[in-house]
Structure formats: C-alpha cells, structure tokens
Design a protein around this motif. Structure first.
Motif, short mmCIF file in Angstrom:
data_model
loop_
_atom_site.label_atom_id
_atom_site.label_comp_id
_atom_site.label_asym_id
_atom_site.label_seq_id
_atom_site.Cartn_x
_atom_site.Cartn_y
_atom_site.Cartn_z
N TRP A 1 137.17 66.53 -48.90
CA TRP A 1 137.22 65.13 -49.55
C TRP A 1 137.56 65.04 -51.17
N SER A 2 138.25 65.77 -51.12
CA SER A 2 138.79 65.86 -52.57
C SER A 2 141.04 65.26 -52.37
N SER A 3 141.27 65.32 -51.15
CA SER A 3 142.15 63.82 -50.89
C SER A 3 142.01 62.24 -50.89
N HIS A 4 140.64 62.74 -50.49
CA HIS A 4 139.87 61.28 -50.45
C HIS A 4 140.29 59.87 -51.60
N GLU A 5 140.55 58.97 -51.25
CA GLU A 5 140.22 58.42 -52.43
C GLU A 5 139.11 57.88 -53.46
N ALA B 1 118.59 71.31 -43.79
CA ALA B 1 119.88 71.09 -43.58
C ALA B 1 119.94 70.21 -45.11
N VAL B 2 121.09 69.97 -45.14
CA VAL B 2 121.52 69.14 -46.82
C VAL B 2 121.70 67.46 -46.57
N THR B 3 121.00 67.13 -47.27
CA THR B 3 121.56 65.41 -47.72
C THR B 3 122.41 65.06 -48.81
N VAL B 4 123.85 64.86 -48.89
CA VAL B 4 124.18 64.73 -50.13
C VAL B 4 124.34 62.73 -50.19
N VAL B 5 123.93 62.96 -51.31
CA VAL B 5 123.55 61.39 -51.82
C VAL B 5 124.81 61.02 -52.52
N ILE B 6 125.76 60.40 -52.66
CA ILE B 6 127.23 60.16 -53.23
C ILE B 6 126.51 58.74 -54.28
N CYS B 7 126.73 59.11 -55.69
CA CYS B 7 126.62 57.60 -56.66
C CYS B 7 127.64 57.14 -56.93
N LEU B 8 128.25 56.11 -56.92
CA LEU B 8 129.36 55.43 -56.96
C LEU B 8 129.11 53.88 -58.20
N ASP B 9 129.96 53.74 -58.82
CA ASP B 9 130.48 52.97 -59.82
C ASP B 9 129.74 51.91 -58.98
N GLU C 1 133.59 62.23 -40.67
CA GLU C 1 134.71 62.77 -40.86
C GLU C 1 135.28 64.62 -40.78
N ARG C 2 135.77 63.67 -42.03
CA ARG C 2 135.71 65.03 -42.63
C ARG C 2 135.35 66.19 -43.43
N ALA C 3 134.25 66.15 -42.85
CA ALA C 3 133.27 67.01 -42.69
C ALA C 3 132.17 67.47 -41.38
N ALA C 4 133.22 67.37 -40.54
CA ALA C 4 132.32 67.14 -39.28
C ALA C 4 132.14 69.25 -38.86
N ASP C 5 132.91 70.06 -39.53
CA ASP C 5 132.77 71.35 -39.09
C ASP C 5 131.54 72.00 -40.56
N ILE C 6 131.05 70.67 -41.12
CA ILE C 6 130.18 71.56 -41.87
C ILE C 6 128.68 71.51 -40.78
N SER D 1 123.21 67.12 -43.34
CA SER D 1 122.64 66.16 -42.34
C SER D 1 123.50 64.81 -42.96
N HIS D 2 123.10 64.45 -43.90
CA HIS D 2 123.54 62.49 -44.34
C HIS D 2 124.59 62.40 -44.70
N VAL D 3 125.31 62.12 -45.35
CA VAL D 3 126.07 61.44 -45.98
C VAL D 3 125.61 59.76 -46.50
N GLU D 4 125.48 59.85 -47.84
CA GLU D 4 124.41 58.50 -48.30
C GLU D 4 125.24 57.75 -49.24
N VAL D 5 125.53 56.44 -49.52
CA VAL D 5 126.57 56.31 -50.71
C VAL D 5 125.25 55.27 -51.26
N ARG D 6 125.38 55.44 -52.82
CA ARG D 6 124.68 54.10 -53.73
C ARG D 6 125.00 53.72 -54.78
N ARG D 7 125.14 52.87 -55.21
CA ARG D 7 126.01 52.51 -56.10
C ARG D 7 125.02 52.17 -57.28
#
Length: 389
Positions: free
Chosen positions: A319-323, A339-347, A363-368, A372-378
């Motif tokens: 993900w480091s090359s993603h904006e 499994a691991v669910t990753v919650v991303i906290c953004l401004d 899509e970038r982490a499909a091989d992991i 389990s899930h990726v979530e975004v939280r403001r």
C-alpha cells in the motif's frame, strides 16, 4: 462488616476455649477410666485429645489465612495444612484401629470389668454437657463471622456429644452388670475416631487433586457472571479448593469491537460480583475473549496470526505507493474468526470516497491469506462526547 483480623481473633478465642475444655476432659476421662477399668471411657478420653489436634489445625489455618501469600507462596500456605491434615487422618485411623482391636480382644477374652461407680457416670454426663455447650458457642461465632471452617469444627463437637452419649450408656450398663456393653461401646467409639480420620483423609485428598466445586455451585457462578452488562458468554469456568479457600478461572466473552479497557472493566465487574456472592472465593483469574472459542483447545498450540509489526510491514509493501498511505492516521486491527480485519482511520478532509479506497486496497492485498476485511473510518465519524461536570 468485620475485618479479616477481627475474624481471625474471634476464631482464635473460641478455638482456645475448645482446646482448654478438651485438655481437661481428656485427662479426666483417661484417669477415671483407668481407675475404674472402663475401656470405653479411656477410648473417649483419647477421642477428646484427638480433638486438640483438630483445634490446632483451625488455629493454624486461621493464622496462615491472616498472613496471606508471600514471595515464595503466591497462592498462600493452604497446601501445608492439607498435607498435615492427611497425616492427622492417618494417625487417627491408626488410633481407631488400636482402640477397636484392644476392645475386641477384651471382649473375646471375656475380661471382667468392675462397675465404674457413680463418679465415672457423673464425669461422663459433665463431659457431654460441656461438648454440647462448645458446639453452640462455636457455631454461634461461626455464623457471626461467616466461617465455614469454624462451623465444621462446631459440628465436630456435636459428633463428640454422640460418642460421649454412647460411653454413658456403656457405663450405666456396666454399673448394672452388663459389662459387655462397655467393651462394645469402646469399639463404637473407635469406629467414630476412625470415621473422623477417614473424613480428613478424603477431604484433603480431594483438595490435593484439585476437585471442583459442585456442579450446582459452578452454575450459580456462571449465571452471576452472565448477569454483568456487556458479558455475552462464559466458558472454561474452572474451580478448585484449598484449605477452605476457592480459586476460580473463567473466560468472559465480550463484544469484539469494544476497547481493551472496557473489556477489562467488564471482567473486573464480573470479579467483584463473584467475590461478593461467594466469600470463600479468594483467587479469581478472568480472560477476556472477543468471540466464543469454547472447546477449541489451547490457542497457543496452533499457528497464530501475525502481530502488528508484521501486519504493518506486509501492508506497507502493498500500500505504500497508494495515495492513501500517507493520510492514514491510525490502523485498528481486529483478530476475529481466524483472520485480521484492518480498519483505516483517515482525516475528515480526505477527498476520496471510502468504498473506492477499500476496493483499491483490497485489490493490492489480495494475496494476503490472513486479511479478512478492510474498512475505512473518518475520524470525524467518531463523535467526541465531553465528560459532564
């Protein structure tokens, strides 16, 4: 409510009273029984002296309980009392066998026993009244301070009343010419002493092999823990006992997305309610589970999921090359369903729509395989609630 020190002092006072009474009664019974030739009375005197050892264990147990654990004995000194009680039970069974064998030998040999006399009968009556008085005094103190150990000792005094009653019947029978009753009574008293020894061996042995509390009591504990708000389930509830103390381990299932501190406080409330509801409970260990894993065995025996350093390193490679990567303020990791669910906290001001970000990152982490899930939280999605004054 009485303090632990006050309970210890009350236990000592009533037990020292019992020791004094048993000393006087034991000496008087043995001397008078030897003078009048009553085997039953001598046997009952030995029984009185056996009570001294029991009283001594009550003093020792109260003493060690007052001291509490130390740096070498993290769970206290209860096992010392258990081992000593095993030894006492063995000695009492040996004494009981000696009394019964000697009395049976006298019965088979048809040994002549003279009438004991009125003084021996009066002494036995006095001993019976004294032990009954000790029973009531000890039981009253046990009820007042809530001591099961002391209450058990009170009922031991009541068993002495029964054995002394048997001896009185024997003495009266001998006085009127039925000498065989004295010998038969001595055998009965020997059996009573043996039963005390066996009970001590049995109870102590159950403690040494960590026998659990009755199923009904365990269910009461489970229901009390389930009554705490936030508790979703209880499993792996295990109990054991040592010297009148109860130790408990249990797993508490809580909601998987609450904070660590909230889950821990729910566990603390479970501990408080159980300790208040079961005063004998002196040691409680709880484990907080985010999901019910009852029956799945020890998780340390199976391959685990990667911890935060490994997760962040794996995500950084993809993900480091993603904006969005420089905009991430916090990563929440939830370990659920293997499994691991990753919650991303953004401004709040990050412009891209959350679902588009999630789609790109997955899509970038499909091989992991452990993701389990990726979530975004403001960050603005989490309202700030100021504490009320």
């Amino acid at each position: 409510m009485q303090t632990h020190l006050e309970k210890h002092q009350a236990t000592r006072r009533v037990t020292y009273l019992s020791i004094g009474a048993n000393c006087v009664l034991g000496v008087a019974k043995i001397i008078v029984g030897w003078i009048v030739g009553s085997a039953a009375m001598v046997a009952d005197g030995v029984h009185s002296f056996s009570d001294l050892v029991t009283d001594g264990f009550v003093i020792a147990a109260s003493h060690y309980g007052h001291q509490g654990p130390d740096h070498d004995h993290h769970y206290g000194h209860g096992r010392i009392e258990t081992l000593a009680t095993l030894f006492l039970g063995s000695v009492l069974i040996f004494v009981a066998g000696a009394i019964a064998w000697s009395s049976l030998d006298r019965l088979l040999a048809d040994t002549r026993i003279p009438p004991p006399g009125i003084w021996a009968i009066l002494l036995t009556a006095l001993a019976l009244l004294a032990k009954e008085w000790l029973f009531h005094v000890t039981r009253r103190v046990a009820k007042r301070i809530g001591s099961k150990m002391l209450e058990a000792n009170a009922w031991h005094h009541r068993s002495d009343v029964l054995s002394t009653g048997v001896v009185m019947v024997a003495l009266i029978g001998s006085q009127f010419g039925a000498a065989w009753i004295d010998t038969a009574a001595a055998i009965i008293v020997g059996l009573l002493v043996g039963k005390v020894g066996w009970d001590l061996l049995w109870d102590s042995g159950r403690e040494l092999v960590d026998t659990a509390l009755p199923v009904a009591t365990q269910e009461e504990m489970r229901q009390m823990a389930m009554s705490v708000p936030g508790v979703r389930g209880i499993h792996d509830l295990r109990t054991r006992q040592s010297a009148g103390r109860t130790m408990l381990d249990l797993h508490v299932v809580v909601s998987p997305r609450i904070s660590v501190s909230e889950g821990h406080e729910i566990g603390n409330e479970v501990s408080r309610r159980l300790r208040n509801g079961f005063p004998a409970l002196t040691d409680l260990t709880f484990h907080i589970d985010p999901e019910d894993d009852a029956g799945e065995g020890d998780p340390s025996r199976f391959p685990g999921l990667p911890l935060r350093p490994a997760v962040e390193a794996a995500l950084a490679r993809r993900w480091s090359s993603h904006e969005v990567w420089p905009e991430i303020r916090e990563l929440e990791l939830h370990y659920l369903e293997d499994a691991v669910t990753v919650v991303i906290c953004l401004d709040e001001g990050y412009p891209r729509e959350s679902q588009a970000v999630i789609r790109d990152l997955k899509e970038r982490a499909a091989d992991i395989d452990w993701l389990s899930h990726v979530e975004v939280r403001r960050l603005a999605d989490v309202p700030y609630l100021p504490a009320s004054n």
